[in-house]
Design a protein around this motif. Structure first.
Motif, PDB file in Angstrom:
ATOM      1  N   LEU A  16       3.600   2.584   0.832  1.00 18.69           N
ATOM      2  CA  LEU A  16       4.393   3.388   1.742  1.00 18.69           C
ATOM      3  C   LEU A  16       5.860   3.029   1.561  1.00 18.69           C
ATOM      4  O   LEU A  16       6.198   1.859   1.355  1.00 18.69           O
ATOM      5  CB  LEU A  16       3.981   3.143   3.188  1.00 18.69           C
ATOM      6  N   ASN A  17       6.721   3.992   1.656  1.00 16.80           N
ATOM      7  CA  ASN A  17       8.171   3.744   1.616  1.00 16.80           C
ATOM      8  C   ASN A  17       8.581   3.336   3.029  1.00 16.80           C
ATOM      9  O   ASN A  17       9.171   4.104   3.789  1.00 16.80           O
ATOM     10  CB  ASN A  17       8.910   5.002   1.153  1.00 16.80           C
ATOM     11  N   LEU A  18       8.246   2.098   3.345  1.00 18.77           N
ATOM     12  CA  LEU A  18       8.227   1.615   4.723  1.00 18.77           C
ATOM     13  C   LEU A  18       9.582   1.073   5.163  1.00 18.77           C
ATOM     14  O   LEU A  18      10.192   0.244   4.478  1.00 18.77           O
ATOM     15  CB  LEU A  18       7.163   0.517   4.843  1.00 18.77           C
ATOM     16  N   GLU A  19      10.032   1.538   6.285  1.00 15.72           N
ATOM     17  CA  GLU A  19      11.293   1.077   6.857  1.00 15.72           C
ATOM     18  C   GLU A  19      11.192  -0.413   7.194  1.00 15.72           C
ATOM     19  O   GLU A  19      10.216  -0.858   7.798  1.00 15.72           O
ATOM     20  CB  GLU A  19      11.581   1.881   8.132  1.00 15.72           C
ATOM     21  N   GLY A  20      12.209  -1.166   6.762  1.00 17.42           N
ATOM     22  CA  GLY A  20      12.213  -2.591   7.037  1.00 17.42           C
ATOM     23  C   GLY A  20      11.546  -3.438   5.961  1.00 17.42           C
ATOM     24  O   GLY A  20      11.670  -4.651   5.963  1.00 17.42           O
ATOM     25  N   ARG A  21      10.816  -2.785   5.075  1.00 17.38           N
ATOM     26  CA  ARG A  21      10.195  -3.507   3.953  1.00 17.38           C
ATOM     27  C   ARG A  21      10.810  -3.039   2.645  1.00 17.38           C
ATOM     28  O   ARG A  21      11.360  -3.817   1.893  1.00 17.38           O
ATOM     29  CB  ARG A  21       8.676  -3.284   3.938  1.00 17.38           C
ATOM     30  N   GLU A  22      10.736  -1.743   2.343  1.00 18.22           N
ATOM     31  CA  GLU A  22      11.433  -1.173   1.197  1.00 18.22           C
ATOM     32  C   GLU A  22      12.905  -0.986   1.553  1.00 18.22           C
ATOM     33  O   GLU A  22      13.214  -0.509   2.662  1.00 18.22           O
ATOM     34  CB  GLU A  22      10.833   0.189   0.833  1.00 18.22           C
ATOM     35  N   PRO A  23      13.795  -1.339   0.671  1.00 17.07           N
ATOM     36  CA  PRO A  23      15.222  -1.107   0.946  1.00 17.07           C
ATOM     37  C   PRO A  23      15.538   0.369   1.189  1.00 17.07           C
ATOM     38  O   PRO A  23      16.511   0.700   1.860  1.00 17.07           O
ATOM     39  CB  PRO A  23      15.919  -1.612  -0.325  1.00 17.07           C
ATOM     40  N   THR A  24      14.698   1.240   0.606  1.00 14.25           N
ATOM     41  CA  THR A  24      14.907   2.681   0.751  1.00 14.25           C
ATOM     42  C   THR A  24      14.025   3.274   1.837  1.00 14.25           C
ATOM     43  O   THR A  24      13.911   4.493   1.953  1.00 14.25           O
ATOM     44  CB  THR A  24      14.571   3.371  -0.579  1.00 14.25           C
ATOM     45  N   GLY A  25      13.358   2.433   2.622  1.00 10.24           N
ATOM     46  CA  GLY A  25      12.284   2.891   3.498  1.00 10.24           C
ATOM     47  C   GLY A  25      12.695   3.918   4.539  1.00 10.24           C
ATOM     48  O   GLY A  25      13.743   3.799   5.175  1.00 10.24           O
ATOM     49  N   ILE A  26      11.829   4.938   4.705  1.00 11.56           N
ATOM     50  CA  ILE A  26      12.066   5.959   5.730  1.00 11.56           C
ATOM     51  C   ILE A  26      10.877   6.080   6.685  1.00 11.56           C
ATOM     52  O   ILE A  26      10.990   6.730   7.731  1.00 11.56           O
ATOM     53  CB  ILE A  26      12.349   7.339   5.102  1.00 11.56           C
ATOM     54  N   VAL A  27       9.720   5.476   6.353  1.00 10.28           N
ATOM     55  CA  VAL A  27       8.538   5.573   7.201  1.00 10.28           C
ATOM     56  C   VAL A  27       8.602   4.485   8.263  1.00 10.28           C
ATOM     57  O   VAL A  27       8.660   3.295   7.933  1.00 10.28           O
ATOM     58  CB  VAL A  27       7.243   5.436   6.368  1.00 10.28           C
ATOM     59  N   LYS A  28       8.594   4.894   9.527  1.00  6.64           N
ATOM     60  CA  LYS A  28       8.660   3.921  10.608  1.00  6.64           C
ATOM     61  C   LYS A  28       7.338   3.167  10.720  1.00  6.64           C
ATOM     62  O   LYS A  28       6.268   3.697  10.412  1.00  6.64           O
ATOM     63  CB  LYS A  28       8.992   4.624  11.925  1.00  6.64           C
ATOM     64  N   MET A  29       7.439   1.931  11.201  1.00  9.98           N
ATOM     65  CA  MET A  29       6.256   1.087  11.312  1.00  9.98           C
ATOM     66  C   MET A  29       5.131   1.768  12.070  1.00  9.98           C
ATOM     67  O   MET A  29       3.972   1.760  11.653  1.00  9.98           O
ATOM     68  CB  MET A  29       6.623  -0.224  12.006  1.00  9.98           C
ATOM     69  N   GLU A  30       5.475   2.361  13.185  1.00  9.78           N
ATOM     70  CA  GLU A  30       4.437   2.951  14.026  1.00  9.78           C
ATOM     71  C   GLU A  30       3.790   4.172  13.390  1.00  9.78           C
ATOM     72  O   GLU A  30       2.701   4.586  13.789  1.00  9.78           O
ATOM     73  CB  GLU A  30       5.014   3.319  15.406  1.00  9.78           C
ATOM     74  N   ASP A  31       4.455   4.756  12.377  1.00  4.42           N
ATOM     75  CA  ASP A  31       3.893   5.923  11.698  1.00  4.42           C
ATOM     76  C   ASP A  31       3.054   5.532  10.477  1.00  4.42           C
ATOM     77  O   ASP A  31       2.388   6.395   9.877  1.00  4.42           O
ATOM     78  CB  ASP A  31       5.014   6.859  11.245  1.00  4.42           C
ATOM     79  N   GLY A  32       3.083   4.251  10.111  1.00  5.20           N
ATOM     80  CA  GLY A  32       2.376   3.810   8.917  1.00  5.20           C
ATOM     81  C   GLY A  32       0.884   4.053   8.943  1.00  5.20           C
ATOM     82  O   GLY A  32       0.323   4.630   7.991  1.00  5.20           O
ATOM     83  N   PRO A  33       0.168   3.674  10.013  1.00  7.06           N
ATOM     84  CA  PRO A  33      -1.285   3.879  10.018  1.00  7.06           C
ATOM     85  C   PRO A  33      -1.691   5.340   9.881  1.00  7.06           C
ATOM     86  O   PRO A  33      -2.636   5.661   9.160  1.00  7.06           O
ATOM     87  CB  PRO A  33      -1.699   3.304  11.376  1.00  7.06           C
ATOM     88  N   ALA A  34      -0.981   6.236  10.565  1.00  3.06           N
ATOM     89  CA  ALA A  34      -1.320   7.650  10.463  1.00  3.06           C
ATOM     90  C   ALA A  34      -1.092   8.159   9.048  1.00  3.06           C
ATOM     91  O   ALA A  34      -1.882   8.956   8.524  1.00  3.06           O
ATOM     92  CB  ALA A  34      -0.490   8.456  11.472  1.00  3.06           C
ATOM     93  N   LEU A  35      -0.021   7.704   8.397  1.00  6.17           N
ATOM     94  CA  LEU A  35       0.251   8.123   7.028  1.00  6.17           C
ATOM     95  C   LEU A  35      -0.819   7.598   6.079  1.00  6.17           C
ATOM     96  O   LEU A  35      -1.272   8.312   5.172  1.00  6.17           O
ATOM     97  CB  LEU A  35       1.637   7.637   6.602  1.00  6.17           C
ATOM     98  N   ILE A  36      -1.239   6.362   6.279  1.00  5.31           N
ATOM     99  CA  ILE A  36      -2.328   5.808   5.458  1.00  5.31           C
ATOM    100  C   ILE A  36      -3.580   6.662   5.619  1.00  5.31           C
ATOM    101  O   ILE A  36      -4.256   7.007   4.632  1.00  5.31           O
ATOM    102  CB  ILE A  36      -2.597   4.342   5.853  1.00  5.31           C
TER     103      ILE A  36
END
Length: 798
Positions: A636-656
Motif C-alpha cells: 500500500l502507498n501508506l501515509e506515514g510509511r511510504e514517503p509518497t504515501g496517500i493511503v490513510k492508516m484507517e483506510d488500509g484494511p478496507a483497501l487490502i
C-alpha cells in the motif's frame, strides 16, 4: 506508533481477525539416543515425489515413507529459497529472521522525490572499513601494530640486529657499528612505513548476511551437541559457535563479491565489445568478450575482484595526465596520445579497476592449451577442464584466491568459444573479509578431506547462462552432475566420521533442474518442443532425454538417500528429509503492476514512455494507492510509511480487502480461468521486528501462473494504443524464458515441499510446516527449545 503496527491494529479491529497466535508449548525435550541426520532437498516437491514413488522410480524414498513418515511440508510466505531456508533453519517467520526474499523494498531519491525501489533482500553488499576485519600473517601483524608502532619496532630490531652482527660477530668498532646499525634501522623503519601503505583502508564489495535469528545448529552446539552443516542457506558471515562446523551455501558470493558472474570469450562476429568492458546488457550476471586469434594464439585477461589499490594508482595517473595537458608547450602528437590514455583510464575507473590474470589460448593437436594465471591445461573441444587455482594480487600484501572450471565449447565451428564459470572463493584460501565457513578453517578442512577444491558460490550450477540462452542444456546438466557429485562426496566424508551428533546437508540440484528444464517436462509449456525434449544426453552414467531430466534428478537424490540408509544410518539414528518449497511449471507471467493499474489502484504519469517502464519511474505517486515489486509482494502507498504515501492508516484494511477480493476475481482472458487461488495478508501471518521488510499482501497464483519477470523490479509492461500513446499492456503474457519452472508467488498448497522421517511422526492433516523442523531437531537432541521459536516440535509416535 510505527506505521505497520498501526495498520496491523486496524486490520485486526476492522476485519475481526482471529486472536494472535498462541505461544507454542515448549516442554524440555528428553534426549533420544542416536544421531540426527537431516538431508535438505531444495525444491523437493511433494506431488512430484509422490507421483514418482507411485511409479516405482524412487524406491529408497518409498521404503523410507513405508517405515516412517511421508507428508507435505508447507513453505513460508513468500516461498522463496532464502526466506524459506532462513525460516526452516531458525524456526522463526520472515518478520523475525530479517530475510524477506531475494528482493526487498528500499527508498531512494529519484529526481528530488524519495520513492520505493527494489533492492537485494537476502544480502547486504558494500564497502566496509578494514577495521571490521582481522587479517592473517604479515598483513595482520601490520594491521595490529599500526604504521607508527611497526616503524618503531622494525627500526629498533633492525638496529639491534645489525649492531650485534657488526660489533660482536664481525668485530667492528663500537662507533662504526652503531652508525651503520642506526642507518639500517632507519632503512627498516622506512620499509615498514612503505609496507603499512598496503593495508587497505576499505574492502570493496563485501557481502554480509542480514539473518537476525539463530539457526538450530548454533543452539544445539551451545547445548553440547556436535553439529556439522554443509551448504546451508543464509549461514555465512556469522560468529563461530564452539561445536558447530558450518559450510555456508545460498548467499555466499563469488570472489568478485558478486552473484555468480560468468564469462564467455569468443571470436563470434556478432560479439563486438572487447575486454575490459565486454557485453553485459541483457545478461544475468554474465559478460561476453570479443577476442581474436593472433596467429595460433589468443591473449587476453581474466577479470577478478575490484582492486582499491589500482584505483588509487589510476586516479593518480589521470591527475598527472591532466597536469601535463595543461602545459601550453605540449606538442599535438604527445597531447593526443595523453588524451587517448586518459580516456582509457577513465573507462577502466568507471568499470571499477579489477585485479587481473593473463588468459591465453594456444592451438594444440588434440584441442587447445588454455592458461589461466600460471596454470595450463589441455582441453578437448566440448570438454570441461579440471580445477584452476587462481591468485589475484590486490597489492603486494593482499591476494584473493579463487577456483574455477572452463568449458571449451568450440574451437573453429561456428567460431571459437570458451565458457569460464564463476570465480568461486577458494575453500582452502578464503579471504579474511569473506569467510565461507565457521570456523573459517572448516572450508579448508573439507577440501583436504576431498583432496581437491569444490564450488563455494552459494548458487552453484550454471543456470543463469542457460537462462540467457548462452549455453545449452547439455552443458547445464553436466554442471548439475558435477555439483551433485562433490556434495555427495562431502556428505559421505562427514558420515564416515564419528565426531558429530547432528548432520545437516543440503542438495540444491533438484531446484536448479526444475527451474530450467520444466520446458521439456511439461508439454503445455509455451516453450515446449517435442524434438528438443527428445534430445539425448549422458547423465549419471545413463542416456536420458531432456524430458527425463526432472525425474532423473529426483532419482539421483533417491540414490543418495539409499546409500545413507544402507551404509551410514544406525538403528538408533533419526533421519529427516525436508524441502524449502515445492515446484510448478511456469507457463504464464502475471504483470502485477499492470493489473493494479487496470484495476485503478496504480496510476501512471501522463506521457509515460517505454523508457519509464522500469523501477516504478512511471508511477504518479499522488494518485497511486498500491504498487508491487519483488516476487509478488503488493505494498500500500501508506501515509506515514511510504514517503509518497496517500493511503490513510484507517483506510488500509478496507483497501487490502478490496485488492484481495479483486485478485480472486482475476481471470485469464484467453481461457476464463481464475488465476489466483490464495491471497495472503502478511499481517495475519507474520509478526516481528522486521515486518516492514515485507509487503502488505501477496497473491498465491494457480498452477502454471507466476508473478512476471518485470514485476520483480517494479516494472510495468507497456504497449502502444491506436493513437500511438504508451498504455498498460495485457496483464498475462507467455513465459518464453528458459527459466520455465517456478514456485515464488504460487499458491502454497500447490508448492508444498517434502517431509520424510524414518520414524513415525504425528503430522496434522494439512501436513507439516517448515517452521516445525528446527524445534523438532532440537527436541530429538534434548536441547531446550527457545520460546521465541514459532511452532512446537512435531511429536514422534515411537
Amino acid at each position: 506508533m510505527h506505521a505497520t503496527n498501526l495498520l496491523k491494529s486496524a486490520t485486526l479491529l476492522l476485519l475481526t481477525l482471529s486472536a494472535a497466535p498462541v505461544e507454542p508449548s515448549l516442554p524440555d525435550p528428553a534426549k533420544k539416543e542416536g544421531r540426527v541426520i537431516v538431508l535438505g532437498i531444495d525444491g523437493g516437491d511433494y506431488e512430484t515425489a509422490k507421483e514418482l514413488m507411485e511409479a516405482g522410480e524412487l524406491p529408497n524414498l518409498a521404503k523410507l515413507a513405508q517405515q516412517g513418515t511421508f507428508a507435505p511440508l508447507t513453505s513460508t510466505i513468500s516461498p522463496e529459497s532464502p526466506t524459506a531456508w532462513a525460516a526452516l533453519n531458525t524456526g522463526r517467520n520472515p518478520s523475525e529472521t530479517g530475510v524477506p526474499g531475494f528482493v526487498k523494498r528500499t527508498f531512494r531519491d529519484i529526481g528530488g522525490q524519495e520513492v520505493p525501489m527494489p533492492d537485494i533482500g537476502h544480502q547486504v553488499s558494500g564497502d566496509r572499513p578494514m577495521s571490521d576485519f582481522q587479517a592473517d600473517g604479515l598483513l595482520g601483524l601490520i594491521q595490529g601494530l599500526g604504521g607508527g608502532k611497526l616503524m618503531a619496532l622494525v627500526g629498533t630490531l633492525a638496529a639491534l640486529v645489525f649492531f650485534f652482527v657488526l660489533k660482536f660477530l664481525l668485530k667492528l668498532g663500537a662507533l662504526p657499528s652503531a652508525l651503520i646499525a642506526l642507518f639500517m634501522g632507519g632503512v627498516g623503519a622506512f620499509s615498514a612505513k612503505q609496507a603499512a601503505r598496503f593495508v587497505p583502508e576499505t574492502i570493496p564489495s563485501v557481502v554480509s548476511n542480514p539473518l537476525k535469528a539463530v539457526p538450530f545448529w548454533e543452539i544445539a552446539a551451545e547445548g553440547g551437541e556436535r553439529c556439522v552443516v554443509l551448504d546451508a542457506a543464509m549461514a555465512w558471515d556469522r560468529d563461530p559457535v564452539e561445536g558447530a562446523r558450518v559450510l555456508a551455501g545460498l548467499g555466499v558470493p563469488d570472489i568478485r563479491g558478486a552473484n555468480g558472474e560468468w564469462f564467455i570469450y569468443t571470436t563470434d562476429d556478432f560479439a563486438f565489445e572487447r575486454p575490459p568492458k565486454g557485453k553485459k546488457k541483457g545478461l544475468t550476471a554474465g559478460t561476453i568478450f570479443r577476442v581474436d586469434w593472433n596467429g595460433e594464439r589468443i591473449d587476453t585477461e581474466l577479470f577478478g575482484p575490484l582492486n582499491p589499490h589500482a584505483s588509487k594508482a589510476i586516479e593518480a595517473e589521470i591527475a598527472e595526465i591532466e597536469q601535463k595537458l595543461g602545459d601550453p608547450g605540449l606538442g599535438w602528437k604527445e597531447g593526443s596520445a595523453l588524451r587517448d590514455r586518459q580516456k582509457r583510464l577513465k573507462e577502466e575507473l568507471s568499470l571499477g579497476p579489477r585485479a587481473t590474470l593473463p588468459l591465453s589460448i594456444k592451438r594444440a593437436e588434440n584441442g587447445l592449451r588454455v592458461t589461466l594465471g600460471t596454470e595450463t591445461q589441455l582441453i578437448e573441444e566440448g570438454a570441461w577442464s579440471d580445477w584452476y587455482s587462481l591468485a589475484f594480487e590486490l597489492n603486494p600484501l593482499v591476494k584473493a584466491h579463487a577456483v574455477t572450471r572452463v568449458k571449451l565449447v568450440s574451437i573453429n565451428e561456428p567460431h571459437f568459444e570458451l565458457f569460464v564459470n564463476t570465480l568461486d572463493i577458494d575453500p582452502s584460501k578464503t579471504p579474511f573479509w569473506q569467510p565461507i565457513s565457521q570456523p573459517a578453517g572448516f572450508s579448508r578442512e573439507l577440501a583436504e578431506w576431498l583432496g581437491e577444491p569444490y564450488e563455494t558460490f552459494g548458487w552453484a550450477c550454471v543456470t543463469m547462462p542457460f537462462k540467457d540462452g548462452k549455453i545449452g542444456g547439455e552443458t547445464l546438466m553436466e554442471d548439475i552432475e558435477f555439483t551433485l557429485s562433490w556434495r555427495e562426496r562431502l556428505t559421505e566424508e562427514v558420515l564416515k566420521r564419528d565426531d558429530w551428533d547432528v548432520l545437516f546437508t543440503v542438495f540444491s540440484t533438484p531446484d536448479r533442474v526444475q527451474h530450467m528444464m520444466y520446458q521439456f517436462y511439461d508439454p503445455g509449456h509455451p516453450r515446449f518442443d517435442a524434438e528438443a525434449a527428445a534430445t539425448k544426453i549422458q547423465f549419471a552414467g545413463e542416456e536420458i532425454t531432456f524430458a527425463e531430466t526432472i525425474p532423473a534428478i529426483y532419482a539421483e537424490f533417491d540414490r543418495v538417500v539409499g546409500e545413507v540408509m544402507d551404509d551410514y544410518l544406525l538403528p538408533e539414528d533419526t533421519l529427516i528429509i525436508c524441502a524449502d518449497h515445492g515446484f510448478q511449471t511456469f507457463r504464464w507471467q502475471f504483470h502485477v503492476n499492470n493489473w493494479l493499474e487496470q484495476e485503478g489502484f496504480l496510476v501512471m504519469k501522463e506521457g509515460v514512455s517505454s523508457g519509464m517502464k522500469s523501477a516504478l519511474m512511471y508511477v504518479d505517486w499522488e494518485k497511486t494507492r498500491a504498487y508491487s515489486l519483488g516476487l509478488g509482494m503488493i505494498y500500500l502507498n501508506l501515509e506515514g510509511r511510504e514517503p509518497t504515501g496517500i493511503v490513510k492508516m484507517e483506510d488500509g484494511p478496507a483497501l487490502i480487502n478490496e485488492i484481495k477480493a479483486r485478485l480472486f476475481e482475476a481471470t485469464d482472458p484467453a481461457t476464463g480461468t481464475k488465476v489466483v487461488e490464495e491471497v495472503h495478508v502478511i499481517d495475519e501471518l507474520h509478526q516481528g521486528e522486521y515486518r516492514d521488510l515485507e509487503g502488505d499482501l501477496i497473491p498465491g497464483f494457480a498452477p502454471t501462473y507466476r508473478v512476471s519477470w518485470g514485476t520483480t523490479m517494479g516494472d510495468i509492461k507497456l504497449t502502444k494504443d491506436e493513437s500511438g500513446a504508451w498504455v498498460s499492456a495485457p496483464v498475462i503474457e507467455a513465459n518464453d524464458m528458459n527459466w520455465s519452472g517456478g514456485h515464488v508467488s504460487v499458491a502454497l498448497k500447490r508448492v508444498t515441499g517434502t517431509f520424510f522421517c524414518n520414524r513415525p511422526v504425528e503430522v496434522p492433516a494439512s501436513g507439516a510446516h517448515l517452521l516445525d523442523i528446527a524445534p523438532t531437531i532440537l527436541s530429538i537432541t534434548g536441547v531446550p527449545i527457545p520460546p521465541e521459536m514459532d511452532n512446537p516440535p512435531l511429536k514422534f509416535l515411537d
